[in-house]
Scaffold this motif. Structure first.
Motif, PDB file in Angstrom:
ATOM      1  N   ASN A 177     -11.866   1.888 -56.976  1.00 54.00           N
ATOM      2  CA  ASN A 177     -11.703   2.018 -58.428  1.00 54.00           C
ATOM      3  C   ASN A 177     -12.849   2.811 -59.008  1.00 54.00           C
ATOM      4  OD1 ASN A 177      -9.501  -0.004 -58.886  1.00 54.00           O
ATOM      5  ND2 ASN A 177     -11.045  -1.419 -58.083  1.00 54.00           N
ATOM      6  N   TYR A 179     -14.238   3.813 -62.733  1.00 53.00           N
ATOM      7  CA  TYR A 179     -14.076   3.632 -64.173  1.00 53.00           C
ATOM      8  C   TYR A 179     -15.005   4.618 -64.873  1.00 53.00           C
ATOM      9  CZ  TYR A 179     -12.290  -0.926 -62.533  1.00 53.00           C
ATOM     10  OH  TYR A 179     -11.595  -1.921 -61.889  1.00 53.00           O
ATOM     11  N   LEU A 191      -9.694  -2.669 -66.364  1.00 52.87           N
ATOM     12  CA  LEU A 191      -8.574  -3.276 -65.667  1.00 52.87           C
ATOM     13  C   LEU A 191      -8.226  -4.571 -66.384  1.00 52.87           C
ATOM     14  CD1 LEU A 191      -6.691  -3.404 -63.220  1.00 52.87           C
ATOM     15  CD2 LEU A 191      -8.591  -4.274 -61.882  1.00 52.87           C
ATOM     16  N   HIS A 194      -5.958 -10.359 -64.866  1.00 54.30           N
ATOM     17  CA  HIS A 194      -4.926 -10.637 -63.865  1.00 54.30           C
ATOM     18  C   HIS A 194      -5.440 -11.594 -62.800  1.00 54.30           C
ATOM     19  CE1 HIS A 194      -7.515  -7.620 -62.029  1.00 54.30           C
ATOM     20  NE2 HIS A 194      -7.079  -8.033 -60.859  1.00 54.30           N
ATOM     21  N   ASP A 196      -5.145 -11.720 -58.502  1.00 52.72           N
ATOM     22  CA  ASP A 196      -4.656 -10.876 -57.411  1.00 52.72           C
ATOM     23  C   ASP A 196      -3.503 -11.624 -56.734  1.00 52.72           C
ATOM     24  OD1 ASP A 196      -6.700  -9.154 -58.072  1.00 52.72           O
ATOM     25  OD2 ASP A 196      -8.019  -9.792 -56.440  1.00 52.72           O
ATOM     26  N   LEU A 203     -14.602  -7.622 -52.848  1.00 49.94           N
ATOM     27  CA  LEU A 203     -14.894  -6.507 -53.748  1.00 49.94           C
ATOM     28  C   LEU A 203     -16.363  -6.114 -53.664  1.00 49.94           C
ATOM     29  CD1 LEU A 203     -13.472  -5.127 -56.588  1.00 49.94           C
ATOM     30  CD2 LEU A 203     -15.428  -6.344 -57.498  1.00 49.94           C
ATOM     31  N   LEU A 211     -17.230  -6.679 -63.956  1.00 45.83           N
ATOM     32  CA  LEU A 211     -16.250  -7.670 -63.519  1.00 45.83           C
ATOM     33  C   LEU A 211     -16.530  -8.989 -64.242  1.00 45.83           C
ATOM     34  CD1 LEU A 211     -14.004  -8.691 -61.571  1.00 45.83           C
ATOM     35  CD2 LEU A 211     -15.808  -9.147 -59.916  1.00 45.83           C
ATOM     36  N   HIS A 252      -9.279 -12.767 -63.637  1.00 48.99           N
ATOM     37  CA  HIS A 252     -10.388 -11.836 -63.861  1.00 48.99           C
ATOM     38  C   HIS A 252      -9.950 -10.525 -64.505  1.00 48.99           C
ATOM     39  CE1 HIS A 252      -8.781 -11.028 -59.841  1.00 48.99           C
ATOM     40  NE2 HIS A 252      -9.252  -9.792 -59.936  1.00 48.99           N
ATOM     41  N   ALA A 254     -11.794  -6.296 -65.637  1.00 49.31           N
ATOM     42  CA  ALA A 254     -12.976  -5.433 -65.560  1.00 49.31           C
ATOM     43  C   ALA A 254     -13.141  -4.698 -66.876  1.00 49.31           C
ATOM     44  CB  ALA A 254     -12.834  -4.447 -64.409  1.00 49.31           C
ATOM     45  N   ARG A 262     -18.477   3.537 -63.467  1.00 48.07           N
ATOM     46  CA  ARG A 262     -18.654   2.410 -62.541  1.00 48.07           C
ATOM     47  C   ARG A 262     -17.728   2.560 -61.347  1.00 48.07           C
ATOM     48  NH1 ARG A 262     -15.879  -2.866 -62.655  1.00 48.07           N
ATOM     49  NH2 ARG A 262     -17.033  -4.167 -61.209  1.00 48.07           N
ATOM     50  N   SER A 264     -16.060   0.499 -57.947  1.00 50.51           N
ATOM     51  CA  SER A 264     -15.888  -0.740 -57.198  1.00 50.51           C
ATOM     52  C   SER A 264     -14.852  -0.483 -56.104  1.00 50.51           C
ATOM     53  CB  SER A 264     -15.443  -1.877 -58.119  1.00 50.51           C
ATOM     54  OG  SER A 264     -14.095  -1.724 -58.478  1.00 50.51           O
ATOM     55  N   ALA A 266     -12.182  -2.526 -53.872  1.00 47.31           N
ATOM     56  CA  ALA A 266     -11.518  -3.812 -53.648  1.00 47.31           C
ATOM     57  C   ALA A 266     -10.724  -3.727 -52.356  1.00 47.31           C
ATOM     58  CB  ALA A 266     -10.592  -4.129 -54.813  1.00 47.31           C
ATOM     59  N   PHE A 268      -7.978  -5.793 -50.335  1.00 52.37           N
ATOM     60  CA  PHE A 268      -7.035  -6.905 -50.487  1.00 52.37           C
ATOM     61  C   PHE A 268      -6.431  -7.268 -49.137  1.00 52.37           C
ATOM     62  CE2 PHE A 268      -6.928  -4.372 -54.369  1.00 52.37           C
ATOM     63  CZ  PHE A 268      -7.144  -5.339 -55.349  1.00 52.37           C
TER      64      PHE A 268
END
Ligand code: OGA
Ligand code: NI
Length: 353
Positions: A177, A179, A191, A194, A196, A203, A211, A252, A254, A262, A264, A266, A268
Motif C-alpha cells: 500500500n 498512501y 483505507l 474494515h 480483514d 503488516l 494504522l 481497523h 488507515a 506512507r 505499508s 500487508a 494476508f
C-alpha cells in the motif's frame, strides 16, 4: 464535512508489542510468549511482534524496492494495471461500489501462495530485484504466520496444525500500500474501516504511522504506533469464526496525513475458497457464532454484500442529511423573512391596491 469521524483518539491505550525471542525453546520462554500472544488475540486481535526472525535486510530491501516502484512514471506502473479483473499487479485506489469517497492509496498485489498459482507475468519486474525479494519475503512471512497459528491452535486445545489444516491449501497475497501525502487528510481515509476477511494478516508499516484500531465499535481509535522492524499481526474474520469468537478480528482503518506519504506491506494468509468456515472448538456453555458451516467463498460473498448494503445505507443517510440541511435552511429563511420583513417590502395593502 469530515468523513473520518474520529470522535476521540485514545492515546493512553496501546496495543501490545511482543518479543518472540525464545519462542522455539520448548522448555524455555515458549509458554510465557504464547500466553502473551493468546491474551493479545483475546483482548485486541491486533498486536506487534519483534524478534520475529525475519531478516532485517530483507525487510529493508522490500521497503526500498516498493518505494522505488511507486516513484516510477505512471506508464511503467500501468504496465501492471490490474483493473478489469487481472490477478495481481498495480491499481490506483480501491473502493467499494456505491461509496462516495475513494480510498487515498495506490496498491501492488502479488498472489504468492499456493505457489503453483503464481503468475510471475503479473509481478512487477521493476525495480530490478523486486521479484526475488518478494519471493523470499512471502516465504518467510508464510513461515511466521504458520508459527503464530500453531500457538493459537494449541491455545484452543487442538493439535498444532489445526488452524493451518482448516485453511486446506493456504492462500497468501502480499499487498503493498502506498498512501500519497494528502492535502486535506481530514476529508478522506487511506483505507476505510474494515476487518480483514482471512485468517491472519502480517503488516509491515513504515515510521509515518496511520494504522488505527478500535475496540469500541468506532467510538475511539487507537493508533498502532510504528515500531522499527516489527510486524503488526491481526486476525481476520476466518480466524475469529474458527475460534468461535474467542480471538478478535481487529476492526481497523488507515488514515493519511499532509506531510508524508506512507508505505505499508500487508501479507494476508487466507483459507482456500472451498475451505469450511466453522468453529474448530466450541467451549462448554458456548453457542456457535455460525449457524452452519459455510465455505470461505460464501463467507466472503456475504461479507461483501453486507458491506455494499451498508455503503448504500450510508450514502442514503448522507443524502437525507443534505436534504434536511437544505430544508432547515429554507425554514430558517422563511422564519427570518417573517420576523424581519424587508424594509423595501411593500405593505400588503399596497400590493393589492
Ligand atoms: C489492509 C490494511 C492498513 C495499513 O491492507 O487491509 O488494513 O496501515 N492496511 O496500510
Ligand atoms: Ni486490513
Amino acid at each position: 464535512m469530515s468523513v473520518q469521524r474520529l470522535l476521540t483518539t485514545n492515546s493512553a491505550a496501546k496495543s501490545p508489542v511482543i518479543s518472540l525471542a525464545g519462542i522455539d525453546e520448548v522448555d524455555g520462554k515458549r509458554a510465557e510468549i504464547c500466553k502473551k500472544i493468546v491474551e493479545a488475540c483475546e483482548d485486541w486481535g491486533i498486536f506487534q511482534v519483534i524478534d520475529h526472525g525475519v531478516d532485517t535486510k530483507l525487510i529493508s530491501d522490500m521497503t526500498r524496492l516498493a518505494r522505488e516502484f511507486f516513484a516510477l512514471p505512471p506508464e511503467d506502473k500501468l504496465k501492471f494495471d490490474m483493473s478489469g479483473g487481472k490477478k495481481g499487479g498495480f491499481i490506483v485506489s480501491s473502493h467499494l461500489q456505491g461509496e462516495a469517497v475513494q480510498d487515498w492509496r495506490e496498491i501492488v498485489t502479488y498472489f504468492s501462495y499456493p505457489t503453483k498459482t503464481r503468475d510471475y507475468s503479473r509481478w512487477p519486474d521493476k525495480p530490478e530485484g523486486w521479484i526475488e525479494a518478494t519471493k523470499e519475503y512471502s516465504d518467510k512471512l508464510m513461515g511466521l504466520a504458520c508459527k503464530l497459528l500453531e500457538v493459537l491452535s494449541e491455545a484452543m486445545g487442538l493439535e498444532k496444525e489445526a488452524l493451518t489444516k482448516a485453511c486446506v491449501d493456504m492462500d497468501q497475497k502480499v499487498v503493498v500500500n502506498y498512501y500519497p501525502k494528502c492535502p486535506q487528510p481530514d476529508l478522506t481515509l487511506g483505507l476505510k474501516r474494515h476487518t480483514d476477511p482471512g485468517t491472519i494478516t502480517l503488516l509491515l508499516q513504515d515510521q509515518v504511522g496511520g494504522l488505527q484500531a478500535t475496540r469500541d465499535n468506532g467510538k475511539s481509535w487507537i493508533t498502532v504506533q510504528p515500531v522499527d522492524g516489527a510486524f503488526v499481526v491481526n486476525l481476520g474474520d476466518h480466524g475469529h469464526y474458527l475460534s468461535n469468537g474467542r480471538f478478535k478480528n481487529a476492526d481497523h482503518q488507515a488514515v493519511v496525513n499532509s506531510n508524508y506519504s506512507r508505505l505499508s506491506i500487508a501479507t494476508f494468509q487466507n483459507p482456500a475458497p472451498e475451505a469450511t468456515v466453522y468453529p474448530l472448538k466450541i467451549r462448554e456453555g458456548e453457542k456457535s457464532v455460525l449457524e452452519e458451516p459455510i465455505t470461505f467463498a460464501e463467507m466472503y460473498r456475504r461479507k461483501m454484500s453486507k458491506d455494499l448494503e451498508l455503503a448504500r445505507l450510508k450514502k442514503l443517510a448522507k443524502e437525507q442529511q443534505l436534504q434536511d440541511l437544505e430544508n432547515a435552511k429554507l425554514d430558517a429563511k422563511q422564519l427570518q423573512d417573517m420576523e424581519n420583513p424587508k424594509l423595501d417590502a411593500k405593505p400588503i395593502e399596497e400590493i393589492f391596491a
